[in-house]
Design a protein around this motif. Sequence first.
Motif, mmCIF file in Angstrom:
data_model
loop_
_atom_site.group_PDB
_atom_site.id
_atom_site.type_symbol
_atom_site.label_atom_id
_atom_site.label_comp_id
_atom_site.label_asym_id
_atom_site.label_seq_id
_atom_site.Cartn_x
_atom_site.Cartn_y
_atom_site.Cartn_z
ATOM 1 N N GLN A 271 -3.947 1.605 9.020
ATOM 2 C CA GLN A 271 -5.151 1.863 8.210
ATOM 3 C C GLN A 271 -5.951 0.571 8.071
ATOM 4 O OE1 GLN A 271 -4.559 3.966 4.469
ATOM 5 N NE2 GLN A 271 -6.482 3.229 3.613
ATOM 6 N N HIS A 272 -5.261 -0.515 7.778
ATOM 7 C CA HIS A 272 -5.899 -1.843 7.838
ATOM 8 C C HIS A 272 -5.420 -2.526 9.113
ATOM 9 C CE1 HIS A 272 -7.070 -2.222 3.312
ATOM 10 N NE2 HIS A 272 -7.728 -1.277 3.957
ATOM 11 N N TYR A 273 -6.356 -3.146 9.815
ATOM 12 C CA TYR A 273 -6.059 -3.606 11.179
ATOM 13 C C TYR A 273 -6.629 -4.997 11.453
ATOM 14 C CZ TYR A 273 -10.603 -1.422 10.994
ATOM 15 O OH TYR A 273 -11.845 -1.071 10.579
ATOM 16 N N ASP A 274 -7.590 -5.478 10.660
ATOM 17 C CA ASP A 274 -8.134 -6.818 10.907
ATOM 18 C C ASP A 274 -7.036 -7.864 10.722
ATOM 19 O OD1 ASP A 274 -10.619 -5.847 11.384
ATOM 20 O OD2 ASP A 274 -11.533 -6.578 9.532
ATOM 21 N N HIS B 204 -13.942 -4.256 -4.084
ATOM 22 C CA HIS B 204 -13.934 -3.387 -2.904
ATOM 23 C C HIS B 204 -14.001 -1.902 -3.224
ATOM 24 C CE1 HIS B 204 -9.687 -3.023 -3.957
ATOM 25 N NE2 HIS B 204 -9.672 -1.921 -3.229
ATOM 26 N N SER C 263 -9.981 3.037 10.791
ATOM 27 C CA SER C 263 -10.851 3.517 9.713
ATOM 28 C C SER C 263 -11.340 4.933 10.000
ATOM 29 C CB SER C 263 -12.067 2.615 9.587
ATOM 30 O OG SER C 263 -11.663 1.295 9.330
ATOM 31 N N ARG D 69 -15.335 -3.853 3.582
ATOM 32 C CA ARG D 69 -16.253 -2.826 3.058
ATOM 33 C C ARG D 69 -17.394 -3.481 2.272
ATOM 34 N NH1 ARG D 69 -16.184 2.461 0.735
ATOM 35 N NH2 ARG D 69 -14.040 2.894 1.292
ATOM 36 N N HIS E 65 -13.952 -8.391 1.021
ATOM 37 C CA HIS E 65 -13.330 -7.252 1.696
ATOM 38 C C HIS E 65 -14.327 -6.730 2.737
ATOM 39 C CE1 HIS E 65 -11.913 -3.103 2.142
ATOM 40 N NE2 HIS E 65 -10.776 -3.458 1.580
ATOM 41 N N ASN F 89 -4.422 6.128 1.402
ATOM 42 C CA ASN F 89 -4.406 7.366 2.181
ATOM 43 C C ASN F 89 -3.142 7.499 3.027
ATOM 44 O OD1 ASN F 89 -6.850 8.228 1.155
ATOM 45 N ND2 ASN F 89 -8.060 7.330 2.826
ATOM 46 N N GLU G 111 -7.691 7.210 -4.855
ATOM 47 C CA GLU G 111 -6.300 6.799 -5.061
ATOM 48 C C GLU G 111 -5.608 7.662 -6.109
ATOM 49 O OE1 GLU G 111 -8.903 4.803 -5.146
ATOM 50 O OE2 GLU G 111 -8.635 3.362 -3.511
HETATM 51 C C1 UD1 Z 1 -7.925 0.925 0.817
HETATM 52 C C2 UD1 Z 1 -7.250 1.800 -0.228
HETATM 53 C C3 UD1 Z 1 -7.362 1.133 -1.594
HETATM 54 C C4 UD1 Z 1 -6.846 -0.298 -1.555
HETATM 55 C C5 UD1 Z 1 -7.615 -1.054 -0.484
HETATM 56 C C6 UD1 Z 1 -7.199 -2.491 -0.376
HETATM 57 C C7 UD1 Z 1 -7.379 4.240 0.199
HETATM 58 C C8 UD1 Z 1 -7.991 5.484 -0.265
HETATM 59 N N1 UD1 Z 1 -7.880 3.100 -0.344
HETATM 60 O O1 UD1 Z 1 -9.317 0.917 0.518
HETATM 61 O O2 UD1 Z 1 -6.567 1.860 -2.509
HETATM 62 O O3 UD1 Z 1 -7.036 -0.902 -2.806
HETATM 63 O O4 UD1 Z 1 -7.396 -0.388 0.770
HETATM 64 O O5 UD1 Z 1 -7.922 -3.147 0.607
HETATM 65 O O6 UD1 Z 1 -6.492 4.259 1.004
HETATM 66 N N2 UD1 Z 1 -12.039 -2.226 7.283
HETATM 67 C C9 UD1 Z 1 -12.074 -3.232 8.221
HETATM 68 N N3 UD1 Z 1 -10.917 -3.827 8.575
HETATM 69 C C10 UD1 Z 1 -9.724 -3.467 8.053
HETATM 70 C C11 UD1 Z 1 -9.700 -2.433 7.101
HETATM 71 C C12 UD1 Z 1 -10.864 -1.829 6.719
HETATM 72 O O7 UD1 Z 1 -13.105 -3.593 8.724
HETATM 73 O O8 UD1 Z 1 -8.712 -4.063 8.422
HETATM 74 C C13 UD1 Z 1 -13.303 -1.601 6.870
HETATM 75 C C14 UD1 Z 1 -13.600 -0.333 7.578
HETATM 76 O O9 UD1 Z 1 -14.940 -0.349 7.949
HETATM 77 C C15 UD1 Z 1 -13.381 0.758 6.551
HETATM 78 C C16 UD1 Z 1 -13.569 0.026 5.243
HETATM 79 O O10 UD1 Z 1 -13.247 -1.334 5.489
HETATM 80 O O11 UD1 Z 1 -14.248 1.809 6.683
HETATM 81 C C17 UD1 Z 1 -12.669 0.564 4.177
HETATM 82 O O12 UD1 Z 1 -11.306 0.597 4.601
HETATM 83 P P1 UD1 Z 1 -10.312 1.787 4.122
HETATM 84 O O13 UD1 Z 1 -8.921 1.535 4.548
HETATM 85 O O14 UD1 Z 1 -10.909 3.072 4.435
HETATM 86 O O15 UD1 Z 1 -10.352 1.692 2.554
HETATM 87 P P2 UD1 Z 1 -10.371 0.451 1.603
HETATM 88 O O16 UD1 Z 1 -11.689 0.426 0.943
HETATM 89 O O17 UD1 Z 1 -9.860 -0.794 2.254
#
Ligand code: UD1
Length: 369
Positions: free
Chosen positions: A42-45, A209, A69, A243, A241, A102, A134
């Motif tokens: 879900q997080h990849y950076d 964020h 994402s 986002r 962050h 998620n 969440e």
């Molecule tokens: C998610 C969690 C949140 C947590 C947060 C910590 C859910 C619903 N939300 O929110 O509870 O507090 O992580 O960071 O699961 N993106 C990147 N690189 C990454 C990750 C994300 O560029 O490594 C960008 C993407 O464009 C993405 C946006 O950040 O659309 C949001 O990422 P996402 O994992 O959807 O939710 P978070 O807002 O990070």
Amino acid sequence: MTSLKTVLHVVGARPNFMKIAPILRAAETRGEWRNMLVHTGQHYDAEMSDAFFRDLEMPAPDIHLGIGSGTHGAQTARVLEAMEQVLLTHAPDMVVVVGDVNSTLAAALAAAKMLIPVAHVEAGLRSGDRRMPEELNRILTDQLSSLCLIPSRDAEPNLRREGIPDERIRFVGNVMIDSLLHAMDRARALDTLERFQLQPKGFFLATLHRPSNVDDRDQLEEILSGLRTLAEETPVVLPLHPRTRARIEEFSLDTNGLQITEPLGYHEILQLQEQARLVLTDSGGIQEETTVLGVPCLTLRSSTERPITVTDGTNMLVPERSRSKILMAVNLLLSNLSIPRRPEGWDGVAAERIVRAIADFLSERVGKA
Ligand code: UD1
């Protein structure tokens, strides 16, 4: 001879990593079962994921799902589908999920549908605000879990209210604090303050964020405007962050005067938290970390799923995030500092209790079989 059982641990997003790291360590030390680690991606950076694996000395995941994402539905569905395949292939005896992202819900749902018991670490936290994605993840994950492992006593009535029977609930304390206490020596040895040219207790740290703060242009501008005003007198560090960075660019907002950085590593953010005069955040984990570090924390949200950080710790909510309310709250909190109490079970050994709970669960199932 019976073969070794398998416990499969799932991580997906940044706040999951510091919860699974101590559990994996404690489970490996106990050595009673085989541990597998799945990263949903879900997080990849690099700064959101790889850096944390390194800082937390976590083993590389056995399986990486590379989900990435997407909208909530798409992201959750992709994890659900991919996890089902993993579970079919590896048939673990238990799945451990943490937190409320998620990936947590999707992995729990995949396992529960296949009758694989789920242990949820950080069960029972509730903000009462169902508009938070969440909160839905928390409620549903707890319903799907055979073991609801709670970090603080106040989680128990929340679970009872939702019909979770007592035998599924176990108090284990807060495993985030295991990671924090393990990391503080290394965090203190870093030169992060010098790198940002900051004085101990001479700056504010801010993190943002949540969609409710950053996806609405006017709301985000109010918060940034509050931070810019604070920065006229005291440096404000704002690690961004992805986002939040995207929204600031999209809305062309002004960050002049703020010390903007990339997302920081685990030890760096801990050093900054401990040395900050005050922290402004919408993170869940930072509310807990500041309580243990004894640093005043303003949570820029209308509710918290961690009320113990307000009643016992250093946290204060700022429900209305206008520039003037934020500035008032900073003054109020700084002039009313109280001595925090560390909540029960936030003691650095929650992972041992979690592993014991898993061991008890697995051995009871053997008894029943
Ligand atoms: C998610 C969690 C949140 C947590 C947060 C910590 C859910 C619903 N939300 O929110 O509870 O507090 O992580 O960071 O699961 N993106 C990147 N690189 C990454 C990750 C994300 O560029 O490594 C960008 C993407 O464009 C993405 C946006 O950040 O659309 C949001 O990422 P996402 O994992 O959807 O939710 P978070 O807002 O990070």
